[in-house]
Design an enzyme around this catalytic site. Structure first.
Site, PDB file in Angstrom:
ATOM      1  N   HIS A 195       0.823  -1.210   0.000  1.00  0.00           N
ATOM      2  CA  HIS A 195       0.000   0.000   0.000  1.00  0.00           C
ATOM      3  C   HIS A 195       0.852   1.253   0.000  1.00  0.00           C
ATOM      4  O   HIS A 195       2.003   1.250   0.437  1.00  0.00           O
ATOM      5  CB  HIS A 195      -0.947   0.017   1.214  1.00  0.00           C
ATOM      6  CG  HIS A 195      -0.263  -0.247   2.524  1.00  0.00           C
ATOM      7  ND1 HIS A 195       0.031  -1.519   2.962  1.00  0.00           N
ATOM      8  CD2 HIS A 195       0.189   0.590   3.488  1.00  0.00           C
ATOM      9  CE1 HIS A 195       0.622  -1.463   4.140  1.00  0.00           C
ATOM     10  NE2 HIS A 195       0.744  -0.189   4.483  1.00  0.00           N
ATOM     11  N   CYS A 250       0.736   1.471  13.273  1.00  0.00           N
ATOM     12  CA  CYS A 250       1.794   1.142  12.316  1.00  0.00           C
ATOM     13  C   CYS A 250       2.140   2.405  11.523  1.00  0.00           C
ATOM     14  O   CYS A 250       1.397   3.391  11.579  1.00  0.00           O
ATOM     15  CB  CYS A 250       1.368   0.006  11.376  1.00  0.00           C
ATOM     16  SG  CYS A 250       0.040   0.431  10.238  1.00  0.00           S
TER      17      CYS A 250
END
Length: 685
Positions: free
Chosen positions: A67, A170
């Site tokens: 991503h 994250c």
């Protein structure tokens, strides 16, 4: 927006025969490019690879989720491919993958698509959905797998007290944040424990844990791959501080063995700050230079933008009232203009102290705000109590300690501008850090005296002494530069003088070097550099070059849109007005975040502009105003008393600015674009 709406048939492929991770990434990026879902294939691929280099996006269960968040993405979407044979993805569970979801987003479409992306991890963890995806051979079958809502079963909470609490976070805040959350909920439920997990993801903080919930929990797990906010809630408590990977694959064991293994530690007694400050009171915060500067810039920006625009309104009103030849009082002659100018000046006046205050605040928390702000005040000479051109009484009480001329005026500029403010902010933070460590053993009953009296008083004295010393060498250096420029002006070296002034005006854009060049210009207007009618070329060159950086940045965000963040493009719109009215400070927030490229390109553009103004012998009898004082421009290429001198002066002046701005834009735009393609510079919206 539902999760299934992020999938599109034209970028969904089934049972592809791809053999390596590289092939898959190239394949999906090509698909997105061909379908015009991204505007720059190279930039987007670099962003994907950068994320892969930070940590594996193989989430386990044979699933990969590469991503990237980048402004080359036109429309948020998920490109999907299932493989005939699993391939290595360096997954967290060391298993090969056969289902890959490439997330492409730009953060410009609001919260809806981020909410949908957060649901992706929750769906993919369900075995039945994984099976359906592996069997899918059509886009309709793919969508069907995501049509049913995923129900999260939890153990009932008793009296508002959770057995297990935690935080997950994250770096990109899309995949692993929510995956770790889901797994911790699943493991807790399996063990018959109630659970609440706070996520600090791309959508900000969700399900925030209260102090009461933390205090009453039996198990506390912090699973994160970046710094998390709100650590003061856990001070002195037993916690497991680990990674999202550990929580995803070993979460059940972590819960079962909480308090029984060496993974359980006692959290530090963190200082309580809000989410903008640092809960991690350590020297590591001093090394996070860019983040600290950005925090200061974000707080400074409203003062620059609002103050600059309103000051421009004051100039416009005075110009419309026919006061363009008011010299140093331009913008204050008309009462209405003066009313607006006072507001604008007040806003801009606070810019440097706010910058310094919030840099220090970000490093050491609220105790750093006051000494940081004071460092900015000293750096900019705000108020005139410490520094003044003519000390006496309550004015210039520090300046009087330095050499004065026969008129009792200081001959050494003592302001260090925003550069001194940034250095001063770090000094203030270091002083607070040292004092806090020195007083850390105070008994609790004395904490009030320590925090309200001792640290503030001593940090104020410490930063005052520091800035007193810091401004001395800078003051002498600036004085020497000013005298050199005056010498050039006295000997009519106009081209050289214009080039040097242009360079200086763009070197720090409102800082001490800029101010020296500007003050030299104003001296030429007031007669301080002699009576030669061409001497005001000094002021003309300084003003023209000072207009280059803000206008150049504004134009660059239009011509090289992919080289700027969405926030930068929005902020740069105000630079058109600020640049037009010679408010160089509009470029400072941009230069602080990218000093190498912006300062270098601006200095080249400003030097060319100054050189042209000097070469065209353009004079200016007003010390400020930008476009509002253009009618006062004259060119010494013809008789200064003729009408042609005005027309020629205005035309050549505009040409000089256009050439300088164009030069800056091309250098800056191509430089940023080149570095983005090479992976040396990443645009993170």
């Amino acid at each position: 927006m539902e999760l299934k709406d992020l999938f599109q048939s034209k970028v969904s492929v089934f049972q592809a025969d791809l053999k390596t991770k590289e092939e898959v990434i190239n394949f999906l990026v090509d698909k997105l490019s061909v379908e015009k879902m991204i505007t720059n294939k190279k930039t987007f691929k670099d962003a994907i690879l950068k994320r892969e280099s930070e940590a594996s996006t193989g989430m386990g269960d044979q699933i990969g989720i590469p991503h990237a968040i980048n402004n080359v993405v036109k429309e948020p979407c998920i490109a999907f491919v299932s493989l005939k044979s699993p391939i290595d993805w360096q997954s967290l569970d060391n298993k090969p993958v056969d289902l890959i979801f490439m997330i492409a987003t730009n953060d410009e479409k609001g919260e809806a698509h981020l909410a949908a992306l957060a649901d992706l991890s929750k769906y993919l963890m369900k075995p039945e959905i994984q099976t359906a995806l592996r069997k899918a051979k059509s886009f309709k079958a793919l969508q069907s797998a995501f049509e049913n809502k995923v129900e999260i079963k939890k153990i009932e909470v008793k009296q508002g007290k959770y057995d297990v609490v935690g935080i997950t976070a994250c770096p990109t805040g899309i995949a692993h944040t929510y995956l770790a959350e889901e797994k911790l909920i699943e493991y807790s439920t399996e063990l018959g424990l109630s659970v609440k997990i706070e996520t600090q993801g791309r959508r900000g903080t969700e399900n925030r844990l209260t102090q009461e919930e933390v205090d009453s929990a039996k198990v506390v797990i912090l699973a994160h791959d970046k710094n998390i906010q709100g650590m003061s809630r856990f001070g002195g408590k037993q916690i497991i501080d680990t990674t999202t990977k550990d929580a995803i694959f070993n979460g059940k064991k972590l819960i079962e063995e909480f308090g029984k293994t060496d993974k359980t530690i006692i959290a530090k007694a963190y200082k309580s700050n809000d989410d903008e400050g640092s809960d991690d009171f350590s020297l590591k915060k001093f090394a996070q230079v860019k983040g600290n500067l950005l925090a200061g810039v974000s707080r400074m920006l409203p003062f620059v933008v609002a103050g600059g625009i309103i000051l421009g309104i004051g100039f416009l009103i005075d110009f419309a009232a026919g006061n363009g030849n008011a010299g140093g009082d331009f913008g204050t002659i008309s009462p209405v203009a003066g009313w607006f100018s006072a507001i604008g000046k007040t806003g801009i006046m606070l810019m440097v102290p706010i910058l310094a205050g919030y840099i220090a605040y970000t490093i050491v928390g609220p105790q750093g705000l006051m000494p940081g702000f004071i460092a900015g005040v000293y750096a900019d000479g705000l108020g005139g109590f410490a520094y003044s051109s003519k000390p006496g009484g309550w004015s210039g009480m520090w300046s009087i300690l330095f050499p004065l001329n026969d008129k009792g005026e200081t001959i050494i500029p003592m302001q260090s501008g925003f550069i001194g403010a940034m250095v001063g902010a770090y000094a203030a933070a270091l002083i607070v850090f040292g004092l806090t460590l020195a007083f850390r053993r105070f008994k609790k009953s004395f904490h009030g005296i320590r925090d309200i009296v001792l640290i503030p008083v001593l940090s104020l004295l410490g930063i005052s002494l520091t800035m007193f010393v810091l401004n001395i060498p800078l003051g002498y250096a600036m004085y020497g530069i000013q005298q050199f420029l005056k010498l050039l002006a006295e000997h009519n070296l106009l081209i050289l003088l214009g080039a040097i002034l242009g360079l200086m005006m763009c070197a720090d854009m409102g800082g001490p070097i800029n101010k020296i060049a500007y003050v030299t210009g104003t001296l030429s207007v007031s007669g301080g550099l002699g009576d030669n009618p061409l001497i005001t070329v000094t002021m003309a060159a300084a003003m023209a070059a000072g207009m280059v950086p803000p206008i150049g940045i504004a134009l660059c965000t239009l011509l090289f849109r992919n080289a700027w963040t969405t926030k930068e493009k929005d902020s740069a719109k105000a630079n058109w007005l600020m640049g037009a009215f010679f408010i160089s400070e509009g470029a400072i927030p941009f230069m602080v975040t990218d000093p190498k490229r912006i300062a270098t390109s601006a200095m080249v553009g400003g030097t060319i502009t100054g050189l042209m103004v000097g070469g065209f012998k353009i004079t200016l009898g007003a010390p400020h105003g930008g476009i509002a004082v253009f009618p006062l421009l004259k060119s010494g290429l013809v008789d200064l008393t003729s009408g042609a001198a005005i027309g020629l002066g205005v035309g050549l002046y505009i040409l000089s600015i256009i050439v300088g701005v164009t030069t800056m834009v091309l250098i800056l735009g191509f430089w940023k674009t080149h570095d983005i393609k090479k992976g040396k510079f990443v645009i993170a919206n």
